[in-house]
Design a protein around this motif. Structure first.
Motif, short mmCIF file in Angstrom:
data_model
loop_
_atom_site.label_atom_id
_atom_site.label_comp_id
_atom_site.label_asym_id
_atom_site.label_seq_id
_atom_site.Cartn_x
_atom_site.Cartn_y
_atom_site.Cartn_z
N PHE A 170 34.49 52.28 47.66
CA PHE A 170 34.68 51.92 46.27
C PHE A 170 36.04 51.28 46.02
O PHE A 170 36.15 50.34 45.22
CB PHE A 170 34.48 53.12 45.34
N SER A 171 37.09 51.78 46.68
CA SER A 171 38.43 51.27 46.36
C SER A 171 38.55 49.78 46.69
O SER A 171 39.21 49.03 45.98
CB SER A 171 39.52 52.12 47.03
N VAL A 172 37.88 49.34 47.76
CA VAL A 172 37.89 47.92 48.09
C VAL A 172 37.18 47.12 46.97
O VAL A 172 37.68 46.08 46.52
CB VAL A 172 37.19 47.67 49.45
N CYS A 173 36.06 47.64 46.51
CA CYS A 173 35.28 46.93 45.49
C CYS A 173 36.06 46.84 44.18
O CYS A 173 36.01 45.82 43.48
CB CYS A 173 33.96 47.67 45.24
N ASP A 174 36.74 47.92 43.83
CA ASP A 174 37.48 47.97 42.57
C ASP A 174 38.59 46.91 42.57
O ASP A 174 38.75 46.15 41.60
CB ASP A 174 38.07 49.38 42.41
N VAL A 175 39.33 46.84 43.66
CA VAL A 175 40.41 45.85 43.77
C VAL A 175 39.83 44.43 43.81
O VAL A 175 40.32 43.52 43.13
CB VAL A 175 41.29 46.13 45.01
N PHE A 176 38.77 44.26 44.59
CA PHE A 176 38.13 42.95 44.68
C PHE A 176 37.74 42.45 43.29
O PHE A 176 38.02 41.31 42.91
CB PHE A 176 36.88 43.03 45.57
N ASP A 177 37.12 43.33 42.50
CA ASP A 177 36.65 42.89 41.19
C ASP A 177 37.81 42.65 40.22
O ASP A 177 37.77 41.73 39.41
CB ASP A 177 35.67 43.90 40.58
N ALA A 178 38.85 43.47 40.33
CA ALA A 178 40.02 43.28 39.45
C ALA A 178 40.67 41.92 39.73
O ALA A 178 41.08 41.21 38.81
CB ALA A 178 41.01 44.42 39.67
N LEU A 179 40.74 41.55 41.01
CA LEU A 179 41.41 40.29 41.37
C LEU A 179 40.56 39.07 41.02
O LEU A 179 41.09 38.07 40.53
CB LEU A 179 41.76 40.29 42.86
N THR A 180 39.27 39.14 41.27
CA THR A 180 38.43 37.95 41.08
C THR A 180 38.07 37.69 39.61
O THR A 180 37.38 36.73 39.30
CB THR A 180 37.12 38.03 41.90
N ASN A 181 38.49 38.59 38.73
CA ASN A 181 38.23 38.38 37.31
C ASN A 181 39.52 38.32 36.52
O ASN A 181 40.52 38.93 36.90
CB ASN A 181 37.33 39.50 36.77
#
Lengths: 382, 382
Positions: A326-337
């Motif tokens: 989850f932590s990878v996904c959370d950071v990924f989504d924060a950065l790409t938006n």
């Protein structure tokens, strides 16, 4: 009607492990009930019943239709044998049985199975002659509270007088299985509603938080894709999904002036912000049905692979896998938006950033999974 | 074991509408499956099965036990016939079967029914001789994922050699019914978890809001008591309860400086505050499974009987009954509990205030229900 349905229905049922040739309607009912009770879902629970109707009566095809209010139509859940073809049937498969079909009104009032020997002669069967269906039987599936929730339909493309033996078999088999289908339907609806309620918590948090709209759903989808890639089973994926919905539940208690603070946070503010993890675990623990894996996502989604995260400074595999995913996904989504304080990063820049932190902030295995899962999308954006 | 259990077990089963005297194990299995599928809950679904075990085998009593993790014990859900007595049995009824009983470990590994002819000779049956149980049969109930979720137990107070005919009957009946019990158990768990997830939304809001702790549960309990008094059925009570959990869901979007404002609100602030009703309906509408009655509570809990409420200025019975019930409960709970800006009012003063507004803010019928429901508590406080 679905990919596994074959056009040679009557032969199909022979593949069923039925007790033996001296099979009575009671044996069939017991056998089918047992199969249905061990089926993973309602659609596959009904398939052997449909196969039996096709294999033991003149019906050449059969389908199980289920009411779903969102679309005001009965949707095909499973099918057996030879189905009608042509544009009307294509529309029926795409949109379900229209809720205003006279047959559905009749099924709502029916006490048992309805039999039609020639659909052209009967107003109630309106719509079926257009599909080429000439003889038909329809068994209602009714909820505990008496609402029609589904129907088992079996058809012949020629007129057919249903024999007493057929009626006895259909009565025995569909009576019990219709009751069972209603209970399995109730179980499915409760599961869907439960899932939806947990997602709602995520959406509520999103409504208050500075998160861009859609964060909950995007981050959940991505986490499930990584989880699948990493071999989690259905239970593992479900608990990961719940963790994704609820990961920031502790932010409910963070005051606006910290949550919505425009610039960098002071050390004190940052400390308070970080408390959302512990607060979240405390709130989520009140949901006694939540499995440990979900609590792990809430409690450890800010831990780092190298031990420099918070709140516990866990390291490597001390951090539960769902939390590492989850932590990878959370950071990924924060950065790409886009956020109020930053523009959206490109996919390429984001993946580069995440790869740089592989083995530090992130589990290398999960970073690899991210690259593999997003592989198809990469050429277009990098 | 429960109030309806009678000590003359073998006679009991005669009251069951069984097919007829030439009843086979298959007939019984079909009959019991049909009864169970139409039962309102798992406990009552299992009662006819227990009656059958007591009526058709040497067993003098039988019980259905269900695993509930919260207590790490099997709790009796239903019973038939003659149950053991004495302090050990009283403890068992109060606390369930202890999770560390050897029988439970054996059931976890069992492929089918376990039979004990003399419990004193068998380590696995440890604990049962102390209850006076000498012969025993135990059928495991296992979830789809293979976990033990319950067990059907039937006992004799003397040693007994289970006959082939008994074993055949028990096998036929418990095989199918154990599968069914597992599905009904799954349905119940999903329903409980779903309920719990909705309540969690209320608790989350409570954690942020100025509401005193426990507001959600108190206001929900009171609303359900009024709903019962006013004759709502189970579905009506369930949707009212959900409305009570979610009534202030729209406050999630209200900024802290309004939500936590210490003194009176300016007209502008009050306007923003009142938007929580419309915001709440919009958020709740995303939960597609929520029934209209729940949305009504969220959307109309600030409407007044005389039309002077908000947001729509609905009047009298234009306001849905669940919303009229809830609005009385919400005000009652706000007054009888301390808030940062006010002390708790006495019950007497609160009821007087609410009665004064009967026919203005509140539906007179609901105010009467409140007085009736709280009647017992009044002499002590007024």
């Amino acid at each position: 009607m679905d990919a596994s349905a074959s056009p040679d229905g009557p032969q199909e049922a022979a593949a069923l492990p039925l007790p033996d040739s001296a099979v009575t309607p009671k044996d069939l009912a017991l056998h089918l009930t047992r199969l249905a009770l061990t089926a993973p879902d309602l659609g596959s629970a009904m398939t052997p019943v449909l196969d039996t109707l096709v294999g033991h009566t003149a019906a050449v095809g059969a389908g199980y239709f289920q009411w779903r209010e969102a679309t005001l139509a009965y949707h095909a859940r499973s099918a057996s044998g030879e189905m009608p073809e042509g544009p009307q049937m294509a529309a029926l498969l795409a949109h379900g049985l229209p809720g205003n079909m006279p047959l559905l009104r009749a099924l709502e009032r029916a006490e048992g199975v309805l039999y039609f020997e020639e659909t052209q002669d009967c107003e109630i069967a309106a719509g079926f002659p257009d599909l080429g269906v000439r003889a038909l039987l329809a068994a209602p599936v009714t909820s505990q509270s008496g609402e029609l929730v589904g129907a088992l339909l079996a058809h012949v493309f020629t007129p057919h007088v249903w024999t007493p033996a057929e009626r006895q078999l259909v009565g025995s088999v569909t009576g019990l299985l219709a009751l069972l289908a209603a209970r399995l339907d109730a179980e499915e609806r409760e599961r869907a509603a439960h899932e939806s309620a947990l997602r709602a918590i995520g959406l509520c948090l999103e409504a208050r938080d500075a998160e861009t709209q859609g964060h909950t759903d995007r981050v959940t989808d991505l986490a499930v894709r990584l989880g699948e890639h990493l071999g989690l089973n259905d239970t593992g994926l479900r608990t990961l999904r719940w963790g994704a919905y609820l990961h920031d539940i502790g932010k409910i208690g963070i005051p606006d002036d910290i949550l919505h603070h425009p610039g960098g946070l002071s050390a004190e503010m940052r400390g308070r912000m970080q408390e959302h993890v512990g607060d979240g675990v405390r709130l989520a623990t009140q949901l006694s049905f939540l499995p440990q894996a979900t609590l792990d996502v809430i409690g450890a989604h800010h831990e780092w692979w190298d031990g420099r995260g918070y709140p516990a400074g866990l390291k490597g595999e001390e951090i539960a896998l769902p939390a590492r995913i989850f932590s990878v996904c959370d950071v990924f989504d924060a950065l790409t938006n886009a956020r109020p304080y930053k523009a959206a990063w490109s996919m390429g820049a984001t993946l580069e950033y995440i790869q740089d932190l592989s083995g530090q902030q992130f589990d290398p295995q999960v970073v690899e999974a991210l690259l593999a899962v997003l592989g198809d999308e990469l050429p277009a954006v990098m």
